[in-house]
Design a protein around this motif. Structure first.
Motif, PDB file in Angstrom:
ATOM      1  N   LEU A 123       0.832  -1.142   0.043  1.00  0.00           N
ATOM      2  CA  LEU A 123      -0.081   0.048   0.048  1.00  0.00           C
ATOM      3  C   LEU A 123       0.974   1.262   0.001  1.00  0.00           C
ATOM      4  O   LEU A 123       0.531   2.030  -0.612  1.00  0.00           O
ATOM      5  CB  LEU A 123      -0.925  -0.157   1.211  1.00  0.00           C
ATOM      6  N   VAL A 126       2.273   1.661  -3.468  1.00  0.00           N
ATOM      7  CA  VAL A 126       1.402   2.088  -4.307  1.00  0.00           C
ATOM      8  C   VAL A 126       1.056   3.639  -4.238  1.00  0.00           C
ATOM      9  O   VAL A 126       1.027   4.245  -5.293  1.00  0.00           O
ATOM     10  CB  VAL A 126       0.056   1.236  -4.627  1.00  0.00           C
ATOM     11  N   GLU A 137      -5.377   6.233 -10.096  1.00  0.00           N
ATOM     12  CA  GLU A 137      -6.594   5.620  -9.602  1.00  0.00           C
ATOM     13  C   GLU A 137      -7.563   5.581 -10.471  1.00  0.00           C
ATOM     14  O   GLU A 137      -7.871   6.562 -11.115  1.00  0.00           O
ATOM     15  CB  GLU A 137      -6.857   6.037  -8.122  1.00  0.00           C
ATOM     16  N   ASP A 141      -9.471   0.903  -9.175  1.00  0.00           N
ATOM     17  CA  ASP A 141      -8.119   0.187  -9.415  1.00  0.00           C
ATOM     18  C   ASP A 141      -7.205   1.127  -9.232  1.00  0.00           C
ATOM     19  O   ASP A 141      -7.492   2.402  -9.471  1.00  0.00           O
ATOM     20  CB  ASP A 141      -8.324  -0.398 -10.592  1.00  0.00           C
ATOM     21  N   TRP A 184      -3.082  -2.200  -8.023  1.00  0.00           N
ATOM     22  CA  TRP A 184      -3.844  -2.628  -7.042  1.00  0.00           C
ATOM     23  C   TRP A 184      -5.303  -3.017  -7.614  1.00  0.00           C
ATOM     24  O   TRP A 184      -5.512  -2.230  -8.605  1.00  0.00           O
ATOM     25  CB  TRP A 184      -4.479  -1.370  -5.952  1.00  0.00           C
ATOM     26  N   SER A 196      -7.954  -0.222   1.402  1.00  0.00           N
ATOM     27  CA  SER A 196      -6.936   0.674   0.898  1.00  0.00           C
ATOM     28  C   SER A 196      -7.620   1.977   0.904  1.00  0.00           C
ATOM     29  O   SER A 196      -8.788   2.293   1.077  1.00  0.00           O
ATOM     30  CB  SER A 196      -6.400   0.005  -0.314  1.00  0.00           C
ATOM     31  N   ARG A 202      -7.083  -6.108  -3.690  1.00  0.00           N
ATOM     32  CA  ARG A 202      -6.141  -6.664  -3.335  1.00  0.00           C
ATOM     33  C   ARG A 202      -4.944  -6.391  -4.414  1.00  0.00           C
ATOM     34  O   ARG A 202      -5.076  -5.765  -5.430  1.00  0.00           O
ATOM     35  CB  ARG A 202      -6.156  -8.270  -3.440  1.00  0.00           C
ATOM     36  N   PRO A 203      -3.614  -6.639  -4.104  1.00  0.00           N
ATOM     37  CA  PRO A 203      -2.382  -6.087  -5.006  1.00  0.00           C
ATOM     38  C   PRO A 203      -2.400  -6.816  -6.260  1.00  0.00           C
ATOM     39  O   PRO A 203      -2.927  -8.145  -6.431  1.00  0.00           O
ATOM     40  CB  PRO A 203      -1.221  -6.431  -4.089  1.00  0.00           C
TER      41      PRO A 203
END
Length: 483
Positions: A123, A126, A137, A141, A184, A196, A202-203
């Motif tokens: 996190l 990212v 973003e 995503d 992400w 997040s 999830r990654p």
């Protein structure tokens, strides 16, 4: 002679000069854990175990990490099918992986990071990439913007213009460019997720390794390893993420091992030639697997058909037979090597060092080993009366094989016991009982004692038909399965 490593990025051998002259940082991409791992998955662990051992032989301290990808589409799908939680399934197969790894006699890694243990690091990374405006973003995503990384393609040689030209026309409205990739992923209904700043999700696969490496080793590492199939897109995307985040050169030496080939065909699920390591080691032996992997160069396709298995068995039998003979002459009192044979092994070790320092040239190491075996067999034979000269040759020979073998996690088993194991495996495959062979050999020994040579020859022919070789020594008859 200094160590040279073939760098997949520069496509040439380079002198190895780590960032820290005394300490090597090495990371190898490990498995996605949702099933038993196949024989191809373990080529990397065997190869990089050897690499780590050789670096330590050269005097470096090595910190070696191999990760577990424990969250992934395949894990989720398999867990749903099995009625298990994804974490429960991945822990089960991590345990199975470690069992298989131990069965190969490889040294444990220093670290086995798991993706789920590094979610905060992922996190954070990212978030940094968004702050630096190299990621954006889009509807939950987060995507990496390829056009912000001018060096994209420097590892694989695939450049963005070509990739865009070859990209399928399917348009993902979220993406600014078809080549942008997910850092992400927004959670889908019923899917495992983590909170997040961009919503639950999830990654993406690629960010996981970049974040784990940054957390464990910092911004830069010396060696990053993995299979050739990971060069694109996985390792290419790792470079973009890590260098986009830190602004520093990420990996000094990229090392990639080649794939396995089954009877002229690349191993694949569609061809049905997938063999788990567990199945292979149960059917054959861990030493056979390690021979097959390390008798060829790590960047060469490794043949894995029946002929390759037979070559491995034959080679192992040759080395272990000489080792068994050497060990039969050794006692705790034998501490003095024979000067003449010590010179042979010293010269051979120089050849081993030269081969290993030239991008880990294990085929040349095996050729050198066979030359030492040949010289030992010329000078020492089964049934010779023990004396200091023979015992000194046996000691020098044994020390050489064990020292060379330790680098490759091979030839450490008691030789006599290993040969019995090898023979039992071959007898089982032929449907022959050891007791039946012993009975024929004993009957032949009696016929020879009675000077009934016709009967003795008849029984020898019977043994030959069973694929058994018999050697007659002053101590009695010695037999083994012909290899």
């Amino acid at each position: 002679m200094s160590l040279k490593i073939y760098n997949s990025q520069s496509r040439q051998s380079e002198e190895f000069v780590p960032y820290d002259p005394k300490h090597v940082k090495m990371y190898v991409c490990g498995p996605t854990v949702y099933n038993f791992l196949h024989v191809g998955n373990f080529r990397g662990p065997v190869v990089f175990n050897m690499v780590r051992n050789w670096l330590e032989h050269l005097g470096y301290k090595v910190s070696y990490a191999l990760n577990f990808t424990d969250v992934d589409d395949k894990i989720i799908a398999k867990a749903n099918a099995e009625g298990m939680a994804p974490g429960e399934l991945s822990e089960l197969y991590i345990k199975e992986y470690k069992h298989d790894f131990a069965s190969l006699g490889l040294r444990p890694h220093d670290m086995n990071p798991k993706v789920t243990e590094h979610m905060d690091d992922i996190l954070s990374m990212v978030g940094t990439l968004i702050d630096k405006k190299v990621a954006y973003e889009a509807q939950g995503d987060v995507l990496y913007s390829i056009e912000t990384f001018k060096d994209y393609g420097k590892l694989s040689g695939r450049h963005t213009d070509e990739l865009l030209a070859g990209a399928r026309v399917e348009v993902d409205e979220k993406k600014r460019s078809p080549m942008d990739f997910a850092l992400w992923k927004a959670a889908k209904p019923g899917e495992i997720s983590w909170p997040s700043p961009w919503g639950p999700g999830r990654p993406g696969w690629h960010i996981e390794c970049s974040a784990m490496i940054k957390n464990i080793f910092g911004d830069q590492i010396d060696i990053h390893g993995g299979g050739m199939d990971l060069i694109f897109p996985h390792h290419e995307n790792e470079i973009a993420q890590s260098e986009g985040c830190t602004g520093k050169h990420f990996v000094k030496y990229w090392m990639h091992n080649n794939m396995l080939n089954f009877g002229g065909q690349k191993m694949s699920k569609s061809l049905g030639n997938i063999v788990s390591l567990r199945e292979f080691v149960t059917m054959y032996n861990a030493e056979i697997y390690k021979w097959m992997i390390q008798s060829v160069h790590y960047r060469t396709m490794s043949e894995f058909g029946d002929a390759a298995v037979e070559r491995a068995i034959s080679g192992l039998a040759r080395v272990y037979s000489s080792l068994a003979m050497a060990e039969s002459y050794l006692t705790p009192e034998v501490t003095q090597v024979d000067a003449g044979f010590a010179k042979i092994t010293e010269d051979a070790w120089k050849k081993v060092e030269a081969a290993m320092n030239d991008d880990f040239g294990t085929p040349e190491v095996f050729a050198t080993m066979f030359e030492v075996v040949r010289q030992f067999n010329n000078q020492v034979r089964r049934g010779m009366k023990a004396n200091p000269a023979i015992q000194g040759k046996a000691l020098a020979f044994t020390q050489f094989i064990k020292k060379m073998g330790a680098v490759m996690a091979m030839f450490q088993e008691p030789a006599h016991d290993f040969l019995i194991k090898l023979d039992n495996m071959l007898l089982d495959k032929a449907g022959i009982k050891r007791a039946d062979v012993d009975a024929v050999v004993a009957e032949r020994g009696q016929a020879r004692a009675n000077k009934d040579f016709a009967k003795s020859d008849e029984l020898r022919n019977k043994l030959v038909a069973m694929n058994i070789s018999v050697s007659d020594t002053p101590e009695g008859s010695f037999w083994e399965v012909t290899k």
